[in-house]
Motif scaffolding. Structure first.
Motif, PDB file in Angstrom:
ATOM      1  N   ILE A 180       2.946 -11.174 -13.055  1.00  0.00           N
ATOM      2  CA  ILE A 180       3.223  -9.816 -12.588  1.00  0.00           C
ATOM      3  C   ILE A 180       2.466  -9.514 -11.300  1.00  0.00           C
ATOM      4  CG2 ILE A 180       3.004  -7.362 -13.160  1.00  0.00           C
ATOM      5  CD1 ILE A 180       3.490  -8.233 -16.135  1.00  0.00           C
ATOM      6  N   ALA A 181       1.189  -9.829 -11.266  1.00  0.00           N
ATOM      7  CA  ALA A 181       0.382  -9.579 -10.063  1.00  0.00           C
ATOM      8  C   ALA A 181       0.911 -10.388  -8.885  1.00  0.00           C
ATOM      9  CB  ALA A 181      -1.084  -9.897 -10.321  1.00  0.00           C
ATOM     10  N   THR A 182       1.282 -11.621  -9.119  1.00  0.00           N
ATOM     11  CA  THR A 182       1.833 -12.466  -8.064  1.00  0.00           C
ATOM     12  C   THR A 182       3.101 -11.843  -7.490  1.00  0.00           C
ATOM     13  OG1 THR A 182       0.919 -14.454  -9.074  1.00  0.00           O
ATOM     14  CG2 THR A 182       2.749 -14.766  -7.530  1.00  0.00           C
ATOM     15  N   GLU A 183       3.956 -11.343  -8.360  1.00  0.00           N
ATOM     16  CA  GLU A 183       5.202 -10.718  -7.902  1.00  0.00           C
ATOM     17  C   GLU A 183       4.933  -9.432  -7.125  1.00  0.00           C
ATOM     18  OE1 GLU A 183       9.259 -10.598  -7.274  1.00  0.00           O
ATOM     19  OE2 GLU A 183       8.082 -12.225  -8.148  1.00  0.00           O
ATOM     20  N   LEU A 184       3.992  -8.617  -7.605  1.00  0.00           N
ATOM     21  CA  LEU A 184       3.643  -7.385  -6.893  1.00  0.00           C
ATOM     22  C   LEU A 184       3.095  -7.686  -5.498  1.00  0.00           C
ATOM     23  CD1 LEU A 184       2.000  -5.329  -9.784  1.00  0.00           C
ATOM     24  CD2 LEU A 184       4.083  -4.703  -8.547  1.00  0.00           C
TER      25      LEU A 184
ATOM     26  N   MET B  99       3.648   0.067  -5.341  1.00  0.00           N
ATOM     27  CA  MET B  99       4.692  -0.469  -6.213  1.00  0.00           C
ATOM     28  C   MET B  99       4.150  -0.507  -7.628  1.00  0.00           C
ATOM     29  SD  MET B  99       6.270  -3.658  -4.143  1.00  0.00           S
ATOM     30  CE  MET B  99       7.002  -3.471  -2.543  1.00  0.00           C
ATOM     31  N   VAL B 100       5.056  -0.332  -8.577  1.00  0.00           N
ATOM     32  CA  VAL B 100       4.667  -0.421  -9.980  1.00  0.00           C
ATOM     33  C   VAL B 100       5.577  -1.397 -10.700  1.00  0.00           C
ATOM     34  CG1 VAL B 100       3.633   1.878 -10.142  1.00  0.00           C
ATOM     35  CG2 VAL B 100       6.059   1.605 -10.564  1.00  0.00           C
ATOM     36  N   ALA B 101       5.047  -2.007 -11.742  1.00  0.00           N
ATOM     37  CA  ALA B 101       5.809  -2.919 -12.592  1.00  0.00           C
ATOM     38  C   ALA B 101       5.926  -2.290 -13.972  1.00  0.00           C
ATOM     39  CB  ALA B 101       5.098  -4.267 -12.692  1.00  0.00           C
ATOM     40  N   PHE B 102       7.145  -2.304 -14.505  1.00  0.00           N
ATOM     41  CA  PHE B 102       7.404  -1.734 -15.823  1.00  0.00           C
ATOM     42  C   PHE B 102       7.892  -2.800 -16.782  1.00  0.00           C
ATOM     43  CE2 PHE B 102       7.767   1.962 -13.082  1.00  0.00           C
ATOM     44  CZ  PHE B 102       7.194   2.968 -13.838  1.00  0.00           C
ATOM     45  N   HIS B 103       7.565  -2.643 -18.053  1.00  0.00           N
ATOM     46  CA  HIS B 103       8.112  -3.466 -19.127  1.00  0.00           C
ATOM     47  C   HIS B 103       8.493  -2.527 -20.266  1.00  0.00           C
ATOM     48  CE1 HIS B 103       7.889  -6.112 -22.735  1.00  0.00           C
ATOM     49  NE2 HIS B 103       8.666  -6.831 -21.935  1.00  0.00           N
TER      50      HIS B 103
ATOM     51  N   ALA C   4      -5.061  -2.814  -1.051  1.00  0.00           N
ATOM     52  CA  ALA C   4      -6.261  -2.056  -1.390  1.00  0.00           C
ATOM     53  C   ALA C   4      -6.577  -2.112  -2.878  1.00  0.00           C
ATOM     54  CB  ALA C   4      -6.098  -0.598  -0.952  1.00  0.00           C
ATOM     55  N   MET C   5      -5.542  -2.206  -3.718  1.00  0.00           N
ATOM     56  CA  MET C   5      -5.771  -2.203  -5.167  1.00  0.00           C
ATOM     57  C   MET C   5      -4.646  -2.961  -5.849  1.00  0.00           C
ATOM     58  SD  MET C   5      -5.940   0.972  -7.830  1.00  0.00           S
ATOM     59  CE  MET C   5      -4.173   1.138  -7.830  1.00  0.00           C
ATOM     60  N   LEU C   6      -4.994  -3.725  -6.839  1.00  0.00           N
ATOM     61  CA  LEU C   6      -4.024  -4.461  -7.649  1.00  0.00           C
ATOM     62  C   LEU C   6      -4.505  -4.410  -9.089  1.00  0.00           C
ATOM     63  CD1 LEU C   6      -1.588  -6.414  -7.926  1.00  0.00           C
ATOM     64  CD2 LEU C   6      -3.204  -8.271  -7.469  1.00  0.00           C
ATOM     65  N   VAL C   7      -3.646  -3.912  -9.976  1.00  0.00           N
ATOM     66  CA  VAL C   7      -4.025  -3.789 -11.389  1.00  0.00           C
ATOM     67  C   VAL C   7      -2.859  -4.230 -12.270  1.00  0.00           C
ATOM     68  CG1 VAL C   7      -4.726  -2.190 -13.227  1.00  0.00           C
ATOM     69  CG2 VAL C   7      -5.509  -1.808 -10.895  1.00  0.00           C
ATOM     70  N   VAL C   8      -3.154  -5.038 -13.264  1.00  0.00           N
ATOM     71  CA  VAL C   8      -2.213  -5.356 -14.337  1.00  0.00           C
ATOM     72  C   VAL C   8      -2.987  -5.171 -15.636  1.00  0.00           C
ATOM     73  CG1 VAL C   8      -0.799  -7.133 -15.431  1.00  0.00           C
ATOM     74  CG2 VAL C   8      -0.898  -6.987 -12.930  1.00  0.00           C
TER      75      VAL C   8
END
Length: 90
Positions: free
Chosen positions: A52-56, A10-14, A39-43
């Motif tokens: 953002i990380a919490t939502e992802l 999943m990706v988050a956009f702004h 496996a991976m989480l990046v903001v």
């Protein structure tokens, strides 16, 4: 019956800019439990501290559970965001 996915991203956009991503894997663990893990989480740095990380993570766990995972683990690996920026510029 749930469909069993193997990977999830999943990706988050702004404002059209990719600011975060999460990558998950799912599979049978020791032939008994269908397990999901992060496996991976990046903001990217300017967007940290905004939830953002919490939502992802929350959305990823929800999808993994809906896909049949009996448990979800966090196995996070820090990766420089620049390695993935070209993949997010959709």
């Amino acid at each position: 019956m749930h469909q069993r996915l193997n990977t999830l991203a999943m990706v988050a956009f702004h404002e059209g800019k990719c600011v975060g991503t999460v990558v998950c894997k799912m599979g049978d663990h020791r032939n008994s439990t269908f397990r999901g893990y992060i496996a991976m989480l990046v903001v990217i740095k300017p967007y940290r501290g905004r939830g953002i990380a919490t939502e992802l993570v929350t959305r990823s766990i929800q999808v993994m559970m809906e896909s049949g995972c009996e448990e979800v683990c966090q196995v996070l690996v820090g990766v420089p965001f620049g390695l993935y920026s070209s993949k997010c510029s959709m």
